[in-house]
Write a protein that holds these residues in place. Structure first.
Motif, PDB file in Angstrom:
ATOM      1  N   GLU A   6       0.837  -1.188   0.000  1.00 40.49           N
ATOM      2  CA  GLU A   6       0.000   0.000   0.000  1.00 40.49           C
ATOM      3  C   GLU A   6       0.879   1.248   0.000  1.00 40.49           C
ATOM      4  OE1 GLU A   6      -2.005  -3.234   2.557  1.00 40.49           O
ATOM      5  OE2 GLU A   6      -0.030  -2.310   2.469  1.00 40.49           O
ATOM      6  N   SER A   7       0.404   2.299  -0.657  1.00 40.15           N
ATOM      7  CA  SER A   7       1.131   3.563  -0.701  1.00 40.15           C
ATOM      8  C   SER A   7       0.173   4.710  -0.932  1.00 40.15           C
ATOM      9  CB  SER A   7       2.194   3.530  -1.814  1.00 40.15           C
ATOM     10  OG  SER A   7       1.580   3.386  -3.077  1.00 40.15           O
ATOM     11  N   GLY A   8       0.685   5.917  -0.799  1.00 40.84           N
ATOM     12  CA  GLY A   8      -0.105   7.104  -1.097  1.00 40.84           C
ATOM     13  C   GLY A   8      -0.625   7.855   0.110  1.00 40.84           C
ATOM     14  N   GLY A   9      -0.393   7.326   1.299  1.00 41.13           N
ATOM     15  CA  GLY A   9      -0.851   8.017   2.496  1.00 41.13           C
ATOM     16  C   GLY A   9      -0.037   9.269   2.766  1.00 41.13           C
ATOM     17  N   GLY A  10      -0.450  10.003   3.781  1.00 35.70           N
ATOM     18  CA  GLY A  10       0.265  11.219   4.143  1.00 35.70           C
ATOM     19  C   GLY A  10      -0.526  12.048   5.120  1.00 35.70           C
ATOM     20  N   LEU A  11      -0.041  13.254   5.336  1.00 34.18           N
ATOM     21  CA  LEU A  11      -0.693  14.214   6.229  1.00 34.18           C
ATOM     22  C   LEU A  11      -1.448  15.226   5.383  1.00 34.18           C
ATOM     23  CD1 LEU A  11      -1.132  15.557   9.006  1.00 34.18           C
ATOM     24  CD2 LEU A  11       1.056  16.738   8.648  1.00 34.18           C
ATOM     25  N   VAL A  12      -2.718  15.423   5.696  1.00 34.41           N
ATOM     26  CA  VAL A  12      -3.547  16.340   4.923  1.00 34.41           C
ATOM     27  C   VAL A  12      -4.484  17.061   5.879  1.00 34.41           C
ATOM     28  CG1 VAL A  12      -5.295  14.575   4.450  1.00 34.41           C
ATOM     29  CG2 VAL A  12      -5.022  16.498   2.879  1.00 34.41           C
ATOM     30  N   GLN A  13      -4.868  18.264   5.522  1.00 34.76           N
ATOM     31  CA  GLN A  13      -5.828  19.005   6.338  1.00 34.76           C
ATOM     32  C   GLN A  13      -7.246  18.512   6.081  1.00 34.76           C
ATOM     33  OE1 GLN A  13      -5.158  23.191   5.454  1.00 34.76           O
ATOM     34  NE2 GLN A  13      -3.824  23.384   7.253  1.00 34.76           N
ATOM     35  N   ALA A  14      -8.097  18.700   7.048  1.00 33.93           N
ATOM     36  CA  ALA A  14      -9.504  18.341   6.884  1.00 33.93           C
ATOM     37  C   ALA A  14     -10.061  18.991   5.626  1.00 33.93           C
ATOM     38  CB  ALA A  14     -10.304  18.767   8.108  1.00 33.93           C
ATOM     39  N   GLY A  15     -10.818  18.222   4.870  1.00 35.43           N
ATOM     40  CA  GLY A  15     -11.355  18.695   3.607  1.00 35.43           C
ATOM     41  C   GLY A  15     -10.481  18.371   2.416  1.00 35.43           C
ATOM     42  N   GLY A  16      -9.275  17.909   2.668  1.00 36.00           N
ATOM     43  CA  GLY A  16      -8.343  17.595   1.603  1.00 36.00           C
ATOM     44  C   GLY A  16      -8.577  16.229   0.987  1.00 36.00           C
ATOM     45  N   SER A  17      -7.680  15.855   0.070  1.00 32.84           N
ATOM     46  CA  SER A  17      -7.819  14.605  -0.676  1.00 32.84           C
ATOM     47  C   SER A  17      -6.510  13.833  -0.697  1.00 32.84           C
ATOM     48  CB  SER A  17      -8.239  14.887  -2.122  1.00 32.84           C
ATOM     49  OG  SER A  17      -9.481  15.532  -2.178  1.00 32.84           O
ATOM     50  N   LEU A  18      -6.638  12.521  -0.822  1.00 33.17           N
ATOM     51  CA  LEU A  18      -5.506  11.635  -1.021  1.00 33.17           C
ATOM     52  C   LEU A  18      -5.918  10.506  -1.938  1.00 33.17           C
ATOM     53  CD1 LEU A  18      -4.002  11.197   2.581  1.00 33.17           C
ATOM     54  CD2 LEU A  18      -2.892  12.328   0.649  1.00 33.17           C
ATOM     55  N   ARG A  19      -4.977   9.934  -2.657  1.00 35.47           N
ATOM     56  CA  ARG A  19      -5.229   8.767  -3.484  1.00 35.47           C
ATOM     57  C   ARG A  19      -4.287   7.652  -3.053  1.00 35.47           C
ATOM     58  NH1 ARG A  19      -3.849   7.311  -9.702  1.00 35.47           N
ATOM     59  NH2 ARG A  19      -5.726   6.114 -10.236  1.00 35.47           N
ATOM     60  N   LEU A  20      -4.874   6.588  -2.548  1.00 35.95           N
ATOM     61  CA  LEU A  20      -4.097   5.441  -2.110  1.00 35.95           C
ATOM     62  C   LEU A  20      -3.978   4.421  -3.231  1.00 35.95           C
ATOM     63  CD1 LEU A  20      -5.633   4.845   1.435  1.00 35.95           C
ATOM     64  CD2 LEU A  20      -3.883   6.480   0.726  1.00 35.95           C
ATOM     65  N   SER A  21      -2.872   3.691  -3.234  1.00 38.47           N
ATOM     66  CA  SER A  21      -2.657   2.626  -4.203  1.00 38.47           C
ATOM     67  C   SER A  21      -2.332   1.323  -3.490  1.00 38.47           C
ATOM     68  CB  SER A  21      -1.500   2.963  -5.147  1.00 38.47           C
ATOM     69  OG  SER A  21      -1.778   4.112  -5.900  1.00 38.47           O
ATOM     70  N   CYS A  22      -2.733   0.228  -4.095  1.00 43.12           N
ATOM     71  CA  CYS A  22      -2.444  -1.112  -3.568  1.00 43.12           C
ATOM     72  C   CYS A  22      -1.904  -1.949  -4.727  1.00 43.12           C
ATOM     73  CB  CYS A  22      -3.706  -1.736  -2.988  1.00 43.12           C
ATOM     74  SG  CYS A  22      -3.574  -3.515  -2.643  1.00 43.12           S
ATOM     75  N   ALA A  23      -0.645  -2.292  -4.667  1.00 45.31           N
ATOM     76  CA  ALA A  23      -0.027  -3.110  -5.698  1.00 45.31           C
ATOM     77  C   ALA A  23       0.056  -4.551  -5.202  1.00 45.31           C
ATOM     78  CB  ALA A  23       1.364  -2.585  -6.018  1.00 45.31           C
ATOM     79  N   SER A  24      -0.528  -5.457  -5.952  1.00 42.30           N
ATOM     80  CA  SER A  24      -0.571  -6.858  -5.529  1.00 42.30           C
ATOM     81  C   SER A  24       0.098  -7.741  -6.569  1.00 42.30           C
ATOM     82  CB  SER A  24      -2.020  -7.316  -5.342  1.00 42.30           C
ATOM     83  OG  SER A  24      -2.699  -6.555  -4.396  1.00 42.30           O
ATOM     84  N   SER A  25       0.470  -8.929  -6.158  1.00 38.21           N
ATOM     85  CA  SER A  25       0.969  -9.913  -7.114  1.00 38.21           C
ATOM     86  C   SER A  25      -0.210 -10.449  -7.916  1.00 38.21           C
ATOM     87  CB  SER A  25       1.650 -11.068  -6.390  1.00 38.21           C
ATOM     88  OG  SER A  25       0.692 -11.857  -5.730  1.00 38.21           O
ATOM     89  N   GLY A  26       0.053 -10.968  -9.085  1.00 40.51           N
ATOM     90  CA  GLY A  26      -1.011 -11.483  -9.932  1.00 40.51           C
ATOM     91  C   GLY A  26      -1.839 -12.552  -9.240  1.00 40.51           C
ATOM     92  N   ARG A  27      -1.151 -13.443  -8.471  1.00 45.23           N
ATOM     93  CA  ARG A  27      -1.869 -14.545  -7.827  1.00 45.23           C
ATOM     94  C   ARG A  27      -2.869 -14.041  -6.785  1.00 45.23           C
ATOM     95  NH1 ARG A  27       2.276 -18.858  -5.662  1.00 45.23           N
ATOM     96  NH2 ARG A  27       3.427 -16.972  -5.189  1.00 45.23           N
ATOM     97  N   THR A  28      -2.530 -12.913  -6.158  1.00 44.26           N
ATOM     98  CA  THR A  28      -3.401 -12.371  -5.118  1.00 44.26           C
ATOM     99  C   THR A  28      -4.542 -11.573  -5.719  1.00 44.26           C
ATOM    100  OG1 THR A  28      -1.376 -12.077  -3.857  1.00 44.26           O
ATOM    101  CG2 THR A  28      -3.351 -11.146  -2.932  1.00 44.26           C
ATOM    102  N   PHE A  29      -4.362 -11.063  -6.921  1.00 43.39           N
ATOM    103  CA  PHE A  29      -5.242 -10.049  -7.475  1.00 43.39           C
ATOM    104  C   PHE A  29      -6.174 -10.594  -8.556  1.00 43.39           C
ATOM    105  CE2 PHE A  29      -5.771  -5.485  -7.665  1.00 43.39           C
ATOM    106  CZ  PHE A  29      -6.265  -5.248  -8.930  1.00 43.39           C
ATOM    107  N   ILE A  30      -5.591 -11.400  -9.439  1.00 40.90           N
ATOM    108  CA  ILE A  30      -6.340 -11.813 -10.630  1.00 40.90           C
ATOM    109  C   ILE A  30      -7.550 -12.658 -10.252  1.00 40.90           C
ATOM    110  CG2 ILE A  30      -6.222 -13.200 -12.725  1.00 40.90           C
ATOM    111  CD1 ILE A  30      -3.316 -12.322 -13.006  1.00 40.90           C
ATOM    112  N   GLY A  31      -8.699 -12.220 -10.722  1.00 42.32           N
ATOM    113  CA  GLY A  31      -9.917 -12.988 -10.561  1.00 42.32           C
ATOM    114  C   GLY A  31     -10.660 -12.771  -9.262  1.00 42.32           C
ATOM    115  N   TYR A  32     -10.144 -11.897  -8.394  1.00 44.88           N
ATOM    116  CA  TYR A  32     -10.741 -11.744  -7.068  1.00 44.88           C
ATOM    117  C   TYR A  32     -11.279 -10.344  -6.828  1.00 44.88           C
ATOM    118  CZ  TYR A  32      -8.176 -16.056  -6.066  1.00 44.88           C
ATOM    119  OH  TYR A  32      -7.700 -17.330  -6.085  1.00 44.88           O
ATOM    120  N   ALA A  33     -12.321 -10.279  -6.002  1.00 46.08           N
ATOM    121  CA  ALA A  33     -12.749  -8.997  -5.464  1.00 46.08           C
ATOM    122  C   ALA A  33     -11.684  -8.521  -4.470  1.00 46.08           C
ATOM    123  CB  ALA A  33     -14.098  -9.132  -4.766  1.00 46.08           C
TER     124      ALA A  33
END
Length: 119
Positions: A6-33
């Motif tokens: 996981e990445s993309g976290g940080g410190l932000v003021q109330a009302g602000g925005s962030l975009r988080l990312s989750c990079a997974s291996s194919g075996r963990t990701f492919i075909g699954y919710a």
């Protein structure tokens, strides 16, 4: 098992925005919710949002109230969480995992990414 990153976290003021990312291996990701969870200090880890394998179905915890958007790029085995209108109570470590409904499918977790929202 390969843990997601996981990445993309940080410190932000109330009302602000962030975009988080989750990079997974194919075996963990492919075909699954997949889904996002969070854990605030002294609290249990809780479900935040989930997305089907195709991306055609998304669902959220009630506290999201339309502020977050979950998405995924299957070609990159990556999932995202766009968080807008952040509140101090959103402060937590955010994690991703394969999901079955609103429950994490795997017992292992990555290190997560810290989100801190100041008032």
């Amino acid at each position: 098992q390969v843990q997601p990153v996981e990445s993309g976290g940080g410190l932000v003021q109330a009302g602000g925005s962030l975009r988080l990312s989750c990079a997974s291996s194919g075996r963990t990701f492919i075909g699954y919710a997949m889904g996002w969870f969070r854990q605030a200090p002294g609290k249990e880890r809780e479900f935040v949002a989930g997305i089907s394998w195709s991306g055609g179905s998304t669902y959220y915890a009630d506290f999201v109230e339309g502020r977050f958007t979950i998405s995924r790029d299957n070609a990159k085995s990556t999932m995202y969480l766009q968080m807008n209108s952040l509140k101090p109570e959103d402060t937590a470590v955010y994690f991703c995992n394969r999901v079955v409904g609103r429950t994490a499918a795997y017992s292992y977790w990555g290190q997560g990414t810290q989100v801190t929202v100041s008032s």
